[in-house]
Design an enzyme around this catalytic site. Structure first.
Site, PDB file in Angstrom:
ATOM      1  N   LYS A 114      -1.536   4.851  17.373  1.00 26.00           N
ATOM      2  CA  LYS A 114      -1.748   3.402  17.384  1.00 26.00           C
ATOM      3  C   LYS A 114      -1.070   2.830  16.144  1.00 26.00           C
ATOM      4  CE  LYS A 114      -4.667   0.683  15.572  1.00 26.00           C
ATOM      5  NZ  LYS A 114      -3.704  -0.354  15.175  1.00 26.00           N
ATOM      6  N   GLU A 192      -5.347   8.950   4.445  1.00 29.24           N
ATOM      7  CA  GLU A 192      -4.520   8.596   3.296  1.00 29.24           C
ATOM      8  C   GLU A 192      -4.838   7.136   3.010  1.00 29.24           C
ATOM      9  OE1 GLU A 192      -1.843   6.868   1.499  1.00 29.24           O
ATOM     10  OE2 GLU A 192      -0.325   7.523   2.935  1.00 29.24           O
ATOM     11  N   CYS A 226       1.046   2.417  -1.165  1.00 31.77           N
ATOM     12  CA  CYS A 226      -0.224   2.820  -1.768  1.00 31.77           C
ATOM     13  C   CYS A 226      -0.020   3.687  -3.005  1.00 31.77           C
ATOM     14  CB  CYS A 226      -1.073   3.545  -0.731  1.00 31.77           C
ATOM     15  SG  CYS A 226      -0.176   4.887  -0.012  1.00 31.77           S
ATOM     16  N   GLU A 327      -6.189  -2.418  -5.832  1.00 29.91           N
ATOM     17  CA  GLU A 327      -4.730  -2.289  -5.847  1.00 29.91           C
ATOM     18  C   GLU A 327      -4.125  -3.661  -5.501  1.00 29.91           C
ATOM     19  OE1 GLU A 327      -2.812   0.595  -3.026  1.00 29.91           O
ATOM     20  OE2 GLU A 327      -4.481   0.109  -1.707  1.00 29.91           O
TER      21      GLU A 327
HETATM   22  C1  SIN Z   1       2.171   4.520   1.928  1.00 29.79           C
HETATM   23  O1  SIN Z   1       2.269   3.506   1.267  1.00 29.79           O
HETATM   24  O2  SIN Z   1       1.225   4.669   2.694  1.00 29.79           O
HETATM   25  C2  SIN Z   1       3.150   5.674   1.813  1.00 29.79           C
HETATM   26  C3  SIN Z   1       4.280   5.436   0.945  1.00 29.79           C
HETATM   27  C4  SIN Z   1       5.088   6.686   0.691  1.00 29.79           C
HETATM   28  O3  SIN Z   1       5.090   7.635   1.495  1.00 29.79           O
HETATM   29  O4  SIN Z   1       5.732   6.734  -0.345  1.00 29.79           O
END
Ligand code: SIN
Length: 423
Positions: A114, A192, A226, A327
Site C-alpha cells: 500500500k 522504520e 527520517c 523531527e
Molecule cells: C526515509 O526517509 O524513510 C528513508 C530515507 C533513506 O533511505 O535514506
C-alpha cells in the site's frame, strides 16, 4: 520459484528500472515536486536494492549445529513467511518499495504494497516493470488508496491472518497503532519510524568536511527524510566559525529554480502542512532566543511550499525548543553548543527516538568511543550519508524495529526452522 530464478527476476527488474530511469525520475518529480536531478538519484537508490538482493539471495541458508546428544543431528533451514504487507511513505516512493518488496520477494514471499496516497504512480510503475520482468502474477500487488481509505486498508492488513508480516515506514504514532493491531494475530513486524538525528561537530573535526557532510545530511530532499540531521551539536570553541562555514557551504552548494532544470538541486517541501510545521519550529526557536543566520527563506516565486535552507543558532534554552522533541522534516539546521564529549553524548541521547546519528572528529579513539555510546541504529562517523543498499537500515527504541538493506533485510523475511534428526 527457486533461489536462482528469483535472482534472475531481480536482475531483469533492476535492468528495467535502469532502462526507464528518466521516466521513473519524471514520475517522482511530478508526484513529489522533487528536482529532477534528485529524482534520478532516487531511481539509482531504488535500483541498488534490487542489485544487492539479486547478489545476496543465493547466500541465505541455514546452519548445521553440533548436537549435544550423540545420536542427534541438528540443522536449520530458512523458509519464506508467505504474504508480506508493505506500507510505504511518500518521501521516498521508489526506494522504499524496492527496499521492502525487493527483499521480501527475493526471499521467496509475495507482497501486498500500500503506497502513500500521495505517490501511487511510482508504485504502479514499479509493479508494471516487475510484470515486464516476468514477475509471476500475484507476487507483487499494489493497492493504491486515498487518504480516507488508508485506515481501512491498514486495518485489513493488520487483521488478515493471510498476512504474516507487516513492514511499515512512517511516523512513530502510526507505527505504534499498527504494532498493537498486528499483535492480535502475532504478525511479524518491521517498523522504520521517526528520527531526530543528532549531528555532532567536535572541536578536533575537519570543519570544512563536517559542513559538507551536514549539508548532505540536513538538506538532502529538502530535509524530508527520517535520517536527516535535526539537532546539530557543535563544540563551543568552533560554534560561531562553524555557523559561518555552514552558511558559506549552503550558499555555494544549492541552485534554485524550476525542478526540471538539471542544474537545480534543491526543491520545495511536499505539502503546506510540512511547510507550516517547519516554520513553526523555526519561529519557536527564534522566539526562545535562537538567532537566524540566513535570510529570504520563504520563496513563494518558486512555489507555495518553497523554504530555502535555514541555519539557526539555538544557543540558549535549546532544550526547551520544539525541534529537540520533534523531527522538523524540513530544511532548517538548528545548532546547539556543547563543551565536553560527555555533554554532547548526553544531549544526543536525550531522545526516545534512536534512528541515526552523525559526528565528525579526527581522533580515532573518540570515533569508536562516540560511535559505541550513541543510542541509535545507524551511525555516520565522518560521513553525512549512511543510506545504502548493503547497510542494515533501521532504528532502536521508538524509531522502530527490524532492519532493511543488507543480509538482515533478507533474514527479516525468512523464518528459521530447526530440524533435529535422530540417527
Ligand atoms: C526515509 O526517509 O524513510 C528513508 C530515507 C533513506 O533511505 O535514506
Amino acid at each position: 520459484m527457486q533461489h536462482r530464478d528469483r535472482r534472475w527476476l531481480m536482475r531483469r527488474w533492476a535492468d528495467l528500472l535502469r532502462a526507464n530511469r528518466e521516466d521513473l525520475a519524471a514520475l517522482c518529480t511530478l508526484e513529489l515536486g522533487k528536482p529532477y536531478t534528485e529524482s534520478l538519484v532516487s531511481v539509482q537508490y531504488a535500483t541498488d536494492f534490487l542489485d544487492w538482493f539479486e547478489g545476496a539471495i543465493e547466500r541465505t541458508f541455514g546452519d548445521t549445529i553440533p548436537a549435544a546428544r550423540r545420536e542427534n543431528r541438528v540443522s536449520t533451514i530458512r523458509q519464506p513467511q508467505g504474504v508480506v504487507a508493505a506500507i510505504t511513505p511518500w518521501n521516498s516512493p521508489l526506494a522504499m518499495i524496492t527496499r521492502k518488496a525487493g527483499a521480501a520477494i527475493a526471499a521467496g514471499n509475495s507482497v501486498v504494497c500500500k503506497p502513500a496516497p500521495e505517490t501511487p504512480l511510482c508504485a504502479l510503475a514499479l509493479a508494471k516493470l516487475f510484470e515486464r520482468a516476468g514477475g509471476p502474477p500475484g507476487v507483487l500487488n499494489v493497492i493504491p488508496c486515498s487518504t480516507e481509505n488508508t485506515a481501512a486498508v491498514g486495518e485489513e492488513v493488520c487483521s488478515n491472518t493471510l498476512v504474516k508480516h507487516l513492514s511499515f515506514t512512517g511516523s512513530t504514532a502510526v507505527g505504534k497503532s499498527l504494532n498493537v493491531a498486528c499483535a492480535r494475530s502475532m504478525k511479524r513486524i518491521s517498523m522504520e519510524l521517526g528520527g531526530n538525528a543528532p549531528f555532532i561537530v567536535f572541536d578536533d573535526a575537519d570543519l570544512e568536511e563536517a559542513a559538507k557532510g551536514l549539508v548532505t545530511s540536513k538538506f538532502r530532499s529538502s530535509g524530508q527524510t527520517c535520517v536527516c540531521a535535526n539537532r546539530i551539536l557543535v563544540h563551543a570553541a568552533v560554534f560561531d566559525k562553524f555557523g559561518e562555514l555552514l552558511k558559506k557551504t549552503v550558499n555555494s552548494t544549492f541552485v534554485y529554480g524550476s525542478v526540471w532544470d538539471q542544474a537545480v538541486n534543491f526543491g520545495p517541501l511536499y505539502s503546506s502542512k510540512g511547510m507550516s510545521k517547519a516554520i513553526s519550529h523555526l519561529e519557536d526557536a527564534v522566539s526562545k532566543g535562537g538567532i537566524l543566520l540566513t535570510k529570504d527563506l520563504v520563496a513563494r516565486e518558486l512555489g507555495p511550499n518553497f523554504l530555502r535552507p535555514a541555519i539557526v543558532k539555538a544557543a540558549t534554552n535549546s532544550h526547551l525548543m520544539t525541534f529537540t522533541e520533534e523531527e522538523t522534516f524540513g530544511p532548517i539546521a538548528f545548532m546547539i553548543p556543547f563543551n565536553t564529549e560527555e555533554e554532547a553524548i548526553k544531549i544526543a541521547n536525550q531522545s526516545n527516538l534512536g534512528l541515526a546519528a552523525y559526528f565528525y572528529t579526527e581522533s580515532i579513539s573518540r570515533l569508536w568511543r562516540v560511535a559505541e555510546a550513541l543510542n541509535v541504529g545507524m551511525v555516520g562517523a565522518r560521513v553525512g550519508l549512511v543510506s545504502a543498499a548493503e547497510m542494515p537500515f533501521g532504528g532502536i527504541m521508538e524509531s522502530g524495529m527490524g532492519r532493511e538493506g543488507g543480509m538482515e533485510a533478507l533474514h527479516e523475511f525468512l523464518e528459521i526452522k530447526s530440524i533435529t534428526v535422530g540417527l
